[in-house]
Scaffold this motif. Structure first.
Motif, PDB file in Angstrom:
ATOM      1  N   LYS A   5      12.050  22.066 -16.515  1.00 24.73           N
ATOM      2  CA  LYS A   5      12.517  22.820 -17.676  1.00 24.73           C
ATOM      3  C   LYS A   5      13.781  22.196 -18.261  1.00 24.73           C
ATOM      4  O   LYS A   5      13.896  22.022 -19.470  1.00 24.73           O
ATOM      5  CB  LYS A   5      12.776  24.266 -17.256  1.00 24.73           C
ATOM      6  CG  LYS A   5      13.086  25.202 -18.374  1.00 24.73           C
ATOM      7  CD  LYS A   5      13.193  26.631 -17.861  1.00 24.73           C
ATOM      8  CE  LYS A   5      13.404  27.603 -18.990  1.00 24.73           C
ATOM      9  NZ  LYS A   5      13.473  28.990 -18.494  1.00 24.73           N
ATOM     10  N   LEU A   8      12.996  18.807 -20.026  1.00 23.78           N
ATOM     11  CA  LEU A   8      12.384  19.019 -21.343  1.00 23.78           C
ATOM     12  C   LEU A   8      13.404  19.518 -22.359  1.00 23.78           C
ATOM     13  O   LEU A   8      13.411  19.073 -23.510  1.00 23.78           O
ATOM     14  CB  LEU A   8      11.223  20.009 -21.243  1.00 23.78           C
ATOM     15  CG  LEU A   8       9.895  19.446 -20.786  1.00 23.78           C
ATOM     16  CD1 LEU A   8       8.884  20.560 -20.547  1.00 23.78           C
ATOM     17  CD2 LEU A   8       9.348  18.447 -21.788  1.00 23.78           C
ATOM     18  N   MET A   9      14.269  20.438 -21.948  1.00 24.57           N
ATOM     19  CA  MET A   9      15.286  20.963 -22.866  1.00 24.57           C
ATOM     20  C   MET A   9      16.224  19.846 -23.316  1.00 24.57           C
ATOM     21  O   MET A   9      16.565  19.751 -24.496  1.00 24.57           O
ATOM     22  CB  MET A   9      16.067  22.100 -22.217  1.00 24.57           C
ATOM     23  CG  MET A   9      17.098  22.718 -23.132  1.00 24.57           C
ATOM     24  SD  MET A   9      16.475  23.318 -24.719  1.00 24.57           S
ATOM     25  CE  MET A   9      15.450  24.675 -24.184  1.00 24.57           C
ATOM     26  N   LYS A  50       8.234  19.944 -27.832  1.00 23.44           N
ATOM     27  CA  LYS A  50       8.370  21.378 -28.065  1.00 23.44           C
ATOM     28  C   LYS A  50       7.115  22.112 -27.608  1.00 23.44           C
ATOM     29  O   LYS A  50       7.199  23.153 -26.936  1.00 23.44           O
ATOM     30  CB  LYS A  50       8.642  21.643 -29.546  1.00 23.44           C
ATOM     31  CG  LYS A  50       8.888  23.099 -29.848  1.00 23.44           C
ATOM     32  CD  LYS A  50       9.230  23.297 -31.311  1.00 23.44           C
ATOM     33  CE  LYS A  50       9.480  24.771 -31.559  1.00 23.44           C
ATOM     34  NZ  LYS A  50       8.936  25.241 -32.790  1.00 23.44           N
ATOM     35  N   TYR A  53       7.041  22.139 -23.801  1.00 31.82           N
ATOM     36  CA  TYR A  53       8.011  23.096 -23.271  1.00 31.82           C
ATOM     37  C   TYR A  53       7.477  24.526 -23.396  1.00 31.82           C
ATOM     38  O   TYR A  53       7.498  25.303 -22.445  1.00 31.82           O
ATOM     39  CB  TYR A  53       9.347  22.971 -24.007  1.00 31.82           C
ATOM     40  CG  TYR A  53      10.393  23.925 -23.478  1.00 31.82           C
ATOM     41  CD1 TYR A  53      11.308  23.508 -22.528  1.00 31.82           C
ATOM     42  CD2 TYR A  53      10.450  25.249 -23.916  1.00 31.82           C
ATOM     43  CE1 TYR A  53      12.260  24.389 -22.023  1.00 31.82           C
ATOM     44  CE2 TYR A  53      11.386  26.133 -23.414  1.00 31.82           C
ATOM     45  CZ  TYR A  53      12.294  25.697 -22.475  1.00 31.82           C
ATOM     46  OH  TYR A  53      13.220  26.579 -21.966  1.00 31.82           O
ATOM     47  N   TYR A  57       7.027  26.922 -20.338  1.00 34.52           N
ATOM     48  CA  TYR A  57       8.179  27.770 -20.056  1.00 34.52           C
ATOM     49  C   TYR A  57       8.381  28.912 -21.044  1.00 34.52           C
ATOM     50  O   TYR A  57       9.307  29.686 -20.901  1.00 34.52           O
ATOM     51  CB  TYR A  57       9.447  26.917 -19.987  1.00 34.52           C
ATOM     52  CG  TYR A  57       9.340  25.827 -18.953  1.00 34.52           C
ATOM     53  CD1 TYR A  57       9.313  26.127 -17.603  1.00 34.52           C
ATOM     54  CD2 TYR A  57       9.251  24.493 -19.332  1.00 34.52           C
ATOM     55  CE1 TYR A  57       9.206  25.141 -16.648  1.00 34.52           C
ATOM     56  CE2 TYR A  57       9.146  23.492 -18.384  1.00 34.52           C
ATOM     57  CZ  TYR A  57       9.127  23.817 -17.049  1.00 34.52           C
ATOM     58  OH  TYR A  57       9.013  22.831 -16.099  1.00 34.52           O
ATOM     59  N   CYS A  85      18.626  26.685 -16.522  1.00 37.90           N
ATOM     60  CA  CYS A  85      17.256  26.243 -16.294  1.00 37.90           C
ATOM     61  C   CYS A  85      16.945  26.121 -14.826  1.00 37.90           C
ATOM     62  O   CYS A  85      17.712  25.761 -14.030  1.00 37.90           O
ATOM     63  CB  CYS A  85      17.020  24.902 -16.988  1.00 37.90           C
ATOM     64  SG  CYS A  85      17.298  24.992 -18.759  1.00 37.90           S
TER      65      CYS A  85
END
Length: 85
Positions: A5, A8-9, A50, A53, A57, A85
């Motif tokens: 997570k 990816l963020m 995006k 993700y 999540y 995260c």
């Protein structure tokens, strides 16, 4: 390869920043074909990240690729900008 997570963020933040910067550059130099190709590629990568993700999540906005499964409880999780995260 699956990304965490937080990975990816971070990628979303980096590619989002890159897309905004190229966008601003193109506002001043709209005939720069290389910058336009770069912008198209970066925004494609951003959209794919995006989607990845949100599928894994949850949503980043009110309307997204994520599905509502069960209860309406996404508000119980940390918000994306909270960095937990």
């Amino acid at each position: 390869m699956a990304k965490s997570k937080s990975e990816l963020m971070l990628l979303l933040q980096q590619y989002g920043f890159y897309a905004v910067e190229i966008n601003l550059y193109l506002d001043n130099f709209p005939d720069n074909r290389k910058a336009l190709r770069d912008y198209q590629k970066v925004t494609e990568i951003y959209q794919n990240l995006k989607k990845e993700y949100e599928m894994q999540y949850g949503t980043l906005a009110n309307f997204a690729y994520g599905e509502v499964c069960g209860d309406w409880n996404y508000v119980n999780d940390p918000w994306p900008w909270e960095g937990k995260c």
